[in-house]
Design a protein around this motif. Structure first.
Motif, PDB file in Angstrom:
ATOM      1  N   LEU A  18     -13.156  41.941   1.500  1.00 42.02           N
ATOM      2  CA  LEU A  18     -14.152  41.178   2.253  1.00 42.02           C
ATOM      3  C   LEU A  18     -13.914  39.684   2.073  1.00 42.02           C
ATOM      4  CD1 LEU A  18     -17.419  43.222   1.477  1.00 42.02           C
ATOM      5  CD2 LEU A  18     -16.321  43.005   3.695  1.00 42.02           C
ATOM      6  N   GLN A  26      -7.282  47.949   1.327  1.00 41.88           N
ATOM      7  CA  GLN A  26      -7.567  49.188   0.596  1.00 41.88           C
ATOM      8  C   GLN A  26      -6.817  50.323   1.260  1.00 41.88           C
ATOM      9  OE1 GLN A  26     -11.911  48.220   0.981  1.00 41.88           O
ATOM     10  NE2 GLN A  26     -12.081  49.597  -0.765  1.00 41.88           N
ATOM     11  N   ASP A  28      -6.079  53.792   2.932  1.00 40.20           N
ATOM     12  CA  ASP A  28      -6.921  54.647   3.765  1.00 40.20           C
ATOM     13  C   ASP A  28      -7.260  55.966   3.088  1.00 40.20           C
ATOM     14  OD1 ASP A  28      -7.291  52.978   5.917  1.00 40.20           O
ATOM     15  OD2 ASP A  28      -5.439  53.624   6.907  1.00 40.20           O
ATOM     16  N   ASP A  30      -7.667  56.741  -0.249  1.00 45.34           N
ATOM     17  CA  ASP A  30      -8.570  56.804  -1.404  1.00 45.34           C
ATOM     18  C   ASP A  30      -9.346  55.509  -1.663  1.00 45.34           C
ATOM     19  OD1 ASP A  30      -6.581  55.222  -2.391  1.00 45.34           O
ATOM     20  OD2 ASP A  30      -5.910  56.617  -3.954  1.00 45.34           O
ATOM     21  N   GLY A  31      -9.197  54.508  -0.809  1.00 47.69           N
ATOM     22  CA  GLY A  31      -9.994  53.288  -0.956  1.00 47.69           C
ATOM     23  C   GLY A  31      -9.520  52.344  -2.055  1.00 47.69           C
ATOM     24  N   PRO A  56     -15.783  44.041  -9.351  1.00 48.16           N
ATOM     25  CA  PRO A  56     -16.655  44.711 -10.319  1.00 48.16           C
ATOM     26  C   PRO A  56     -15.902  45.445 -11.423  1.00 48.16           C
ATOM     27  CG  PRO A  56     -16.717  45.843  -8.189  1.00 48.16           C
ATOM     28  CD  PRO A  56     -15.928  44.593  -7.980  1.00 48.16           C
ATOM     29  N   SER A  57     -14.619  45.693 -11.231  1.00 47.90           N
ATOM     30  CA  SER A  57     -13.863  46.406 -12.256  1.00 47.90           C
ATOM     31  C   SER A  57     -12.904  45.506 -13.010  1.00 47.90           C
ATOM     32  CB  SER A  57     -13.035  47.520 -11.634  1.00 47.90           C
ATOM     33  OG  SER A  57     -13.728  48.141 -10.622  1.00 47.90           O
TER      34      SER A  57
ATOM     35  N   GLN B 100     -13.520  60.003 -11.313  1.00 51.83           N
ATOM     36  CA  GLN B 100     -12.633  59.136 -10.540  1.00 51.83           C
ATOM     37  C   GLN B 100     -12.094  59.869  -9.305  1.00 51.83           C
ATOM     38  OE1 GLN B 100      -8.672  57.705 -11.926  1.00 51.83           O
ATOM     39  NE2 GLN B 100      -9.724  55.721 -12.031  1.00 51.83           N
ATOM     40  N   ARG B 103     -14.836  59.997  -6.775  1.00 50.23           N
ATOM     41  CA  ARG B 103     -15.026  58.676  -6.159  1.00 50.23           C
ATOM     42  C   ARG B 103     -14.007  58.400  -5.089  1.00 50.23           C
ATOM     43  NH1 ARG B 103     -18.498  54.082  -7.880  1.00 50.23           N
ATOM     44  NH2 ARG B 103     -17.218  52.763  -6.571  1.00 50.23           N
ATOM     45  N   ARG B 104     -12.788  58.773  -5.386  1.00 48.33           N
ATOM     46  CA  ARG B 104     -11.734  58.473  -4.410  1.00 48.33           C
ATOM     47  C   ARG B 104     -11.850  59.348  -3.165  1.00 48.33           C
ATOM     48  NH1 ARG B 104      -6.660  56.417  -8.131  1.00 48.33           N
ATOM     49  NH2 ARG B 104      -7.903  54.715  -9.011  1.00 48.33           N
ATOM     50  N   GLY B 107     -14.956  57.598  -1.618  1.00 46.21           N
ATOM     51  CA  GLY B 107     -14.870  56.141  -1.477  1.00 46.21           C
ATOM     52  C   GLY B 107     -14.039  55.697  -0.290  1.00 46.21           C
ATOM     53  N   LYS B 108     -13.081  56.534   0.079  1.00 43.43           N
ATOM     54  CA  LYS B 108     -12.224  56.115   1.182  1.00 43.43           C
ATOM     55  C   LYS B 108     -12.997  55.987   2.488  1.00 43.43           C
ATOM     56  CE  LYS B 108     -10.595  60.674   2.415  1.00 43.43           C
ATOM     57  NZ  LYS B 108      -9.703  61.660   1.853  1.00 43.43           N
ATOM     58  N   PHE B 110     -15.817  54.509   2.649  1.00 44.57           N
ATOM     59  CA  PHE B 110     -16.691  53.340   2.510  1.00 44.57           C
ATOM     60  C   PHE B 110     -15.900  52.060   2.267  1.00 44.57           C
ATOM     61  CE2 PHE B 110     -19.435  56.926   1.698  1.00 44.57           C
ATOM     62  CZ  PHE B 110     -20.620  56.559   2.307  1.00 44.57           C
ATOM     63  N   THR B 111     -14.653  52.023   2.721  1.00 41.65           N
ATOM     64  CA  THR B 111     -13.846  50.816   2.494  1.00 41.65           C
ATOM     65  C   THR B 111     -14.363  49.653   3.337  1.00 41.65           C
ATOM     66  OG1 THR B 111     -12.328  51.413   4.250  1.00 41.65           O
ATOM     67  CG2 THR B 111     -11.747  52.135   2.030  1.00 41.65           C
ATOM     68  N   ALA B 112     -13.986  48.456   2.937  1.00 47.48           N
ATOM     69  CA  ALA B 112     -14.425  47.250   3.634  1.00 47.48           C
ATOM     70  C   ALA B 112     -14.031  47.307   5.116  1.00 47.48           C
ATOM     71  CB  ALA B 112     -13.820  46.020   2.964  1.00 47.48           C
ATOM     72  N   LYS B 113     -12.827  47.776   5.392  1.00 50.53           N
ATOM     73  CA  LYS B 113     -12.380  47.808   6.791  1.00 50.53           C
ATOM     74  C   LYS B 113     -13.181  48.802   7.618  1.00 50.53           C
ATOM     75  CE  LYS B 113      -7.958  48.381   6.568  1.00 50.53           C
ATOM     76  NZ  LYS B 113      -6.535  48.607   6.759  1.00 50.53           N
ATOM     77  N   ARG B 114     -13.409  49.993   7.045  1.00 55.44           N
ATOM     78  CA  ARG B 114     -14.200  50.983   7.782  1.00 55.44           C
ATOM     79  C   ARG B 114     -15.604  50.456   8.050  1.00 55.44           C
ATOM     80  NH1 ARG B 114     -10.943  55.403   5.248  1.00 55.44           N
ATOM     81  NH2 ARG B 114     -10.297  56.688   6.985  1.00 55.44           N
ATOM     82  N   GLY B 350     -17.867  48.143 -13.201  1.00 57.31           N
ATOM     83  CA  GLY B 350     -17.051  49.185 -13.820  1.00 57.31           C
ATOM     84  C   GLY B 350     -16.924  50.424 -12.946  1.00 57.31           C
ATOM     85  N   SER B 353     -19.652  51.354 -10.455  1.00 57.65           N
ATOM     86  CA  SER B 353     -20.141  50.297  -9.569  1.00 57.65           C
ATOM     87  C   SER B 353     -20.368  50.866  -8.164  1.00 57.65           C
ATOM     88  CB  SER B 353     -19.086  49.196  -9.559  1.00 57.65           C
ATOM     89  OG  SER B 353     -19.268  48.345  -8.472  1.00 57.65           O
ATOM     90  N   CYS B 354     -21.444  50.431  -7.534  1.00 50.48           N
ATOM     91  CA  CYS B 354     -21.915  51.055  -6.288  1.00 50.48           C
ATOM     92  C   CYS B 354     -20.792  51.379  -5.301  1.00 50.48           C
ATOM     93  CB  CYS B 354     -22.948  50.166  -5.623  1.00 50.48           C
ATOM     94  SG  CYS B 354     -23.568  50.850  -4.082  1.00 50.48           S
ATOM     95  N   GLN B 357     -21.274  49.684  -1.690  1.00 51.40           N
ATOM     96  CA  GLN B 357     -21.586  48.254  -1.636  1.00 51.40           C
ATOM     97  C   GLN B 357     -21.033  47.546  -0.410  1.00 51.40           C
ATOM     98  OE1 GLN B 357     -19.568  45.883  -4.915  1.00 51.40           O
ATOM     99  NE2 GLN B 357     -19.463  47.912  -5.760  1.00 51.40           N
ATOM    100  N   ARG B 361     -23.579  45.562   1.946  1.00 50.49           N
ATOM    101  CA  ARG B 361     -23.324  44.145   2.269  1.00 50.49           C
ATOM    102  C   ARG B 361     -23.252  43.937   3.771  1.00 50.49           C
ATOM    103  NH1 ARG B 361     -19.993  43.990  -2.842  1.00 50.49           N
ATOM    104  NH2 ARG B 361     -21.019  42.255  -3.912  1.00 50.49           N
TER     105      ARG B 361
END
Ligand code: HEM
Ligand code: SF4
Lengths: 66, 405
Positions: A18, A26, A28, A30-31, A56-57, B100, B103-104, B107-108, B110-114, B350, B353-354, B357, B361
């Motif tokens: 961002l 990121q 595609d 697994d982000g 954050p990490s 983890q 999350r992955r 999480g994919k 919820f990426t910034a681009k998507r 860590g 973390s949300c 987010q 945002r």
């Protein structure tokens, strides 16, 4: 400025993308962070520093000699 | 002063909704590792310094307490929703490699681009909600009119569940996030309904090969040992629905209230729309009502600020207090709409973390931009001191945000 990222630490929050989309992306599937530019030009430095500060990490490392 | 001299009763008292409890400053300064008593009567350790909280949250050894941990309970016996009690029916892996992996998988999406790709449709929805609010006439409750519906529409669309059912989702999510508001009977019954509802949806999606997020997760789980188990799928879908709306809805309300509480803030944004991104971050930092705080259960000894906290301790991280820490932020008690960098802890830090987010945002930025553009004359319809906090839930927020324009 030299940028490195730690994929194992990255939680995929996307803050770096961002803030500095020319330097970070990121994956595609697994982000997780992709470093697009390990030695960004000086007009990117402020954004890259901000991305590193807010990641954050704490997954973004900067070695700057300038 | 030894840390056990004084046991603070928690949550702390707020004189007014937008001002920090007066204890924070003293806690950060003199007692950053404090003993508190929770509504259950159990004791926990409260952290209020930015550095301490960031370090603890980054420590992958620790996670939110689960029912098996025998951690300090948040809610009194006989009350509390599953998010407060750490009910083991929530099957999302809590830490380490399994977490983890989970999350992955999620999480994919919820990426910034998507999330950036959702912007045009979010803007259209926000415009429609504002138009409807304006049609009803001033004063209006911005939280009910815009703050709540937008995130619900967005997450329903992503998950592929009907937004028409949103009133039920709100009730289920309040129940899950309840500390003292509902009895355990009520929260159990509603959890049962929610499980049944979502299981039904998943079954339909499995049959129809849906292309929404739930459909994609199902598809990835079809191979042996791949993707998520059925139980994981169910709690992931329920968790996203709850996480995706209540926090963001409240945060939109608080953001607008804070920006209007001092009209010079709103004027500054009208004069310079490029501040929107930073203003959203500063609203997340400046918010004094993040809710109960993030819990961590120490399964091993941990060192915080030179002090060893023994295994078995339940720690509560006061993110809002940490976000006002003078040692992390210059003029921490001032809302500075251009603040950068802004390493606030509103989304935690860590490995936990949300996850949403980038979505949160984007939603907050879209709402702020659209309000500035469509309703530049927006103002609070009550004095800021009269705004009321919600009580009894893990999430924090204002009951209403009355506005006129
Ligand atoms: C302004 C809005 C939001 C705030 C303030 C917020 C805050 C947080 C915080 C503080 C955590 C960390 C919990 C912990 O460490 O124990 C968290 C986790 C999480 N959030 Fe959010 N959140 C927001 C919006 C969202 C949205 C829109 C979604 C997605 C749909 C979402 C999904 C999640 C999930 C799935 C987790 C668990 C992550 C994990 O344990 O790995 N959140 N959120
Ligand atoms: S900000 Fe940090 S955690 Fe988030 S995607 Fe970038 S490197 Fe990963």
């Amino acid at each position: 400025m030299k940028v490195t990222v730690d994929e194992a630490k990255c939680c995929g929050a996307g803050q770096c993308v961002l803030i500095a989309p020319d330097v970070f992306d990121q994956r595609d599937d697994d982000g997780i962070v992709i470093l697009l530019d390990a030695e960004p030009a000086s007009d990117q430095h402020t954004a890259v520093r901000e991305a590193a500060a807010v990641c954050p990490s704490a997954a973004i490392r900067l070695d700057s000699d300038d | 002063m030894s840390h056990n001299d004084q046991v603070l009763s928690y949550p702390l008292h707020y004189d007014t909704a937008l001002e920090p409890p007066k204890e924070w400053e003293q806690l950060r300064g003199q007692c950053p590792v404090a003993t508190i008593e929770l509504p259950s009567g159990d004791r926990a350790t409260l952290l209020t310094r930015h550095e301490h909280i960031k370090t603890l949250l980054a420590d992958a050894r620790f996670a939110r307490p689960t029912a098996a941990d025998n951690a300090a309970r948040v809610a009194p016996a006989g009350s509390g929703g599953v998010a407060a009690t750490g009910d083991s029916s929530l099957a999302i892996p809590d830490k380490g490699e399994p977490h983890q992996r989970w999350r992955r998988l999620v999480g994919k999406y919820f990426t910034a681009k998507r999330m950036a790709a959702l912007r045009p449709s979010m803007t259209a929805t926000t415009e429609r909600l504002i138009d409807e609010m304006v049609q009803q006439g001033a004063p209006a409750d911005l939280k009910a009119g815009v703050g709540f519906p937008l995130p619900v529409y967005v997450i329903c669309d992503m998950l592929g569940v009907p937004a028409d059912d949103r009133h039920r989702f709100s009730r289920w999510s309040d129940m899950m996030l309840s500390v003292t508001r509902y009895s355990q009977e009520e929260t159990h019954a509603s959890m049962g309904e929610f499980v049944q509802y979502m299981s039904g949806h998943i079954a339909t999606k499995r049959a129809n090969q849906a292309s929404d997020l739930i459909g994609m997760l199902i598809k990835e789980s079809e191979g042996e040992g791949e993707g998520m188990s059925d139980a994981e799928l169910l709690t992931t879908a329920m968790g996203l629905l709850v996480a995706g709306h209540e926090t963001t809805a409240n945060m939109i309300g608080k953001m607008v209230a804070m920006l209007l509480a001092d009209r010079a803030r709103w004027e500054r944004l009208l004069a310079d729309l490029s501040l929107v991104r930073a203003a959203v971050e500063e609203s997340l930092r400046f918010d004094v009502n993040h809710g109960f705080g993030l819990r961590r259960f120490l399964t091993e000894d941990a060192e915080v600020g030179g002090q060893v906290l023994p295994a078995g301790t339940t720690v509560l991280c006061g993110m809002s207090a940490a976000n006002r820490d003078e040692s992390a932020f210059d003029q921490a008690d001032q809302m500075d709409l251009g603040r950068a960098p802004n390493a606030h802890l509103a989304f935690g830090a860590g490995p936990h973390s949300c996850l949403g987010q980038a979505l949160a945002r984007t939603e907050m930025q879209v709402v702020l931009e659209t309000l500035l553009r469509k309703l530049p004359t927006l103002e609070l319809a009550v004095p800021a001191e009269d705004l009321q906090r919600m009580e009894g839930l893990l999430v924090g927020g204002l009951r209403e945000v009355p506005v006129r324009w």
